[in-house]
Write a protein that holds these residues in place. Sequence first.
Motif, short mmCIF file in Angstrom:
data_model
loop_
_atom_site.label_atom_id
_atom_site.label_comp_id
_atom_site.label_asym_id
_atom_site.label_seq_id
_atom_site.Cartn_x
_atom_site.Cartn_y
_atom_site.Cartn_z
N PRO A 110 -1.42 15.76 7.13
CA PRO A 110 -1.82 17.09 6.07
C PRO A 110 -2.78 16.88 4.90
CG PRO A 110 0.34 16.11 6.14
CD PRO A 110 -0.20 15.43 7.44
N PRO A 111 -3.13 17.35 4.06
CA PRO A 111 -3.29 16.25 2.96
C PRO A 111 -2.79 15.68 1.70
CG PRO A 111 -3.95 18.55 3.31
CD PRO A 111 -3.27 18.20 4.90
N TRP A 112 -1.43 17.07 1.65
CA TRP A 112 -0.99 15.91 0.36
C TRP A 112 -0.54 14.63 1.25
CZ3 TRP A 112 4.07 13.97 2.04
CH2 TRP A 112 4.74 14.26 3.33
N ARG A 113 -0.07 14.32 2.01
CA ARG A 113 0.11 12.78 2.99
C ARG A 113 -1.06 11.88 2.15
NH1 ARG A 113 3.30 11.97 8.45
NH2 ARG A 113 4.86 13.68 7.58
N ARG A 114 -1.91 12.39 2.94
CA ARG A 114 -3.34 11.42 2.54
C ARG A 114 -3.59 11.00 1.13
NH1 ARG A 114 -8.04 15.09 5.53
NH2 ARG A 114 -6.14 16.37 6.62
N LEU A 115 -3.17 12.60 -0.03
CA LEU A 115 -3.24 11.85 -1.20
C LEU A 115 -1.82 11.00 -1.22
CD1 LEU A 115 -4.31 15.12 -2.38
CD2 LEU A 115 -5.40 13.75 -2.90
N LEU A 116 -1.04 10.98 -1.29
CA LEU A 116 0.33 10.55 -1.81
C LEU A 116 0.43 8.94 -1.00
CD1 LEU A 116 3.44 10.41 -2.74
CD2 LEU A 116 3.61 10.74 -1.01
N GLN A 117 -0.67 8.60 0.08
CA GLN A 117 -0.64 7.23 0.55
C GLN A 117 -1.87 6.74 0.00
OE1 GLN A 117 -0.97 7.50 4.93
NE2 GLN A 117 -2.99 8.21 4.69
N VAL A 118 -2.40 7.03 -0.49
CA VAL A 118 -3.20 6.17 -1.62
C VAL A 118 -3.48 6.14 -2.96
CG1 VAL A 118 -5.59 6.50 -2.10
CG2 VAL A 118 -5.19 7.10 0.45
N VAL A 119 -2.86 7.52 -3.24
CA VAL A 119 -2.44 7.53 -5.24
C VAL A 119 -1.48 6.33 -5.11
CG1 VAL A 119 -1.34 8.81 -6.86
CG2 VAL A 119 -3.34 9.75 -5.15
N PRO A 150 -14.64 11.97 -1.98
CA PRO A 150 -14.83 13.85 -2.67
C PRO A 150 -13.96 13.69 -3.67
CG PRO A 150 -13.46 13.16 -0.23
CD PRO A 150 -13.79 11.68 -1.12
N GLU A 151 -14.32 15.12 -4.42
CA GLU A 151 -13.65 14.96 -5.50
C GLU A 151 -12.20 15.06 -5.67
OE1 GLU A 151 -13.76 18.73 -8.73
OE2 GLU A 151 -15.74 18.21 -8.41
N PRO A 152 -11.55 15.48 -4.94
CA PRO A 152 -9.97 15.82 -4.70
C PRO A 152 -8.89 14.43 -4.92
CG PRO A 152 -11.02 17.70 -3.32
CD PRO A 152 -11.99 16.32 -3.80
N MET A 153 -9.70 13.50 -3.96
CA MET A 153 -9.40 12.35 -4.09
C MET A 153 -9.63 11.44 -4.97
SD MET A 153 -7.96 10.41 -2.18
CE MET A 153 -7.31 10.52 -0.47
N ALA A 154 -11.02 12.00 -5.24
CA ALA A 154 -10.94 11.09 -7.37
C ALA A 154 -10.09 11.63 -7.99
CB ALA A 154 -12.62 11.27 -6.95
N ARG A 155 -10.04 12.31 -8.09
CA ARG A 155 -9.13 13.02 -9.51
C ARG A 155 -7.77 12.57 -9.12
NH1 ARG A 155 -10.80 16.76 -12.53
NH2 ARG A 155 -12.19 17.77 -10.83
N ALA A 156 -7.62 12.50 -8.29
CA ALA A 156 -5.80 12.06 -8.26
C ALA A 156 -5.57 10.53 -7.97
CB ALA A 156 -5.64 12.57 -6.56
N LEU A 157 -6.96 10.01 -7.87
CA LEU A 157 -6.45 8.15 -7.59
C LEU A 157 -6.54 8.02 -9.12
CD1 LEU A 157 -9.63 6.88 -5.47
CD2 LEU A 157 -7.26 6.82 -4.98
N ALA A 158 -7.61 9.12 -9.99
CA ALA A 158 -7.53 8.79 -10.96
C ALA A 158 -5.89 8.76 -12.09
CB ALA A 158 -9.03 9.47 -12.27
#
Length: 435
Positions: A110-119, A150-158
Amino acid sequence: MRGWGIFAVALLATTEGMGAPTLPWAGALAWLLTPWLFPQLDARQKRTVGALLGIGLLLALSAAATGHSVAWAKMLTQNTLLIAMLASVTFLQLVAPAPPAVRAETCPAPPWRRLLQVVSAVHLIGAVINLSMVVITVEQLVKRSHAPLPEPMARALARGFLAAALWSPFFAAMAVAITYAPGASLAAIAQYGAPLAVVLIAFSIAEIVRRYPAEALASLPDYPLTPRQLFLPFAMATLVVVGHEWRPDWAMLSVINLAAMGLPFVVLLVRASAADWQHTLYHHIVERLPLMRGELLLFLAAGVFAVGIESWLPVIGHWLPVARFDWVVAALTLAGMIALASIGVHAVITITIVSSWFAPLAPDPVVLALMFLGTWALGLAVNPLSGVHLLLEARFGLSAVQLARGNWRYAMIGYALVVAAIAVRQSQALALAIS
């Protein structure tokens, strides 16, 4: 010539942090390369660089004309160490593992997990090796997905990267906070800053998942962080920690640069023949380094802009606006510092001025440090000229202005959390004093 020139800038700036007075030479060389690099920028980058240079010079010249001091020499070297780090970390591409293959039959997380593992990886390892972890991670994500970030991933990473400023002893933010809030200890700051960072990351991911439509979130790279993928950043983090312990007198960025250039060199020596590794390094310097022209020129221009703004700010540096320093004053000051950051004023500038304001009031050093670190973590999130946003624009084609503008909701929630932590700290300190 361009590649060797950028390589020389990286070496000269790195040796400055080791005690040699070479930073002016590095800055001068970087500026000398601009006539060859500027014509190769795209139209948007040319407009951005031109605007930053023009406004910065106009501010500096008007300040000088009205009798204010302008740090002209600082324009030469303002962001040279950051440019050197960005050039140095490109060498890690030579030994970076290939991204894991995409398996069509695997159900994507799911999107939240993909964001969480990278962030989480960017936050924890970036807390040690700084902006280089953002470069390593984004390049791996782009390779794996074969698509722009993708912009959502870039924003989360920053956001996740900047949140590390709240507790990491390896961030420049912590060094600045402890310097300008004398008496604040790392342990006392981290007991508030670390939980703040965790809550900020959780809110950031939840806000991004709710904010973006399903189709935008579906494009997030599914990037399993295997031991093979994490070996390089962990090796870098280990080298940086060991190097900092071995030579604490060296600047942290210099330690990072040496690790980023030295690790690939050693790996190539072990893996390849002399002819092969020499050819690999030569090709990287000549072909790959000139491709970072966008980062180099954007950071040089941002340095001129920062000096231009800085030349006007010290006129209020000795003004004492309040009679005592409490959490309410800290909250109002933090709001002003974040607002100034949103128009390009770096946190270091406002921290310097604010510390001179409140020094006569003997403020609680931990409260002062939390305010400074909150300015760094949240102010740079809404600052289009922050290093992470300029990097994402120059190297990966995202809009720094759009990224910063989209972080205001996150910054306001983060502001409320930092203010709450400051209020808790003040009440605990008062209770301890009474008892």
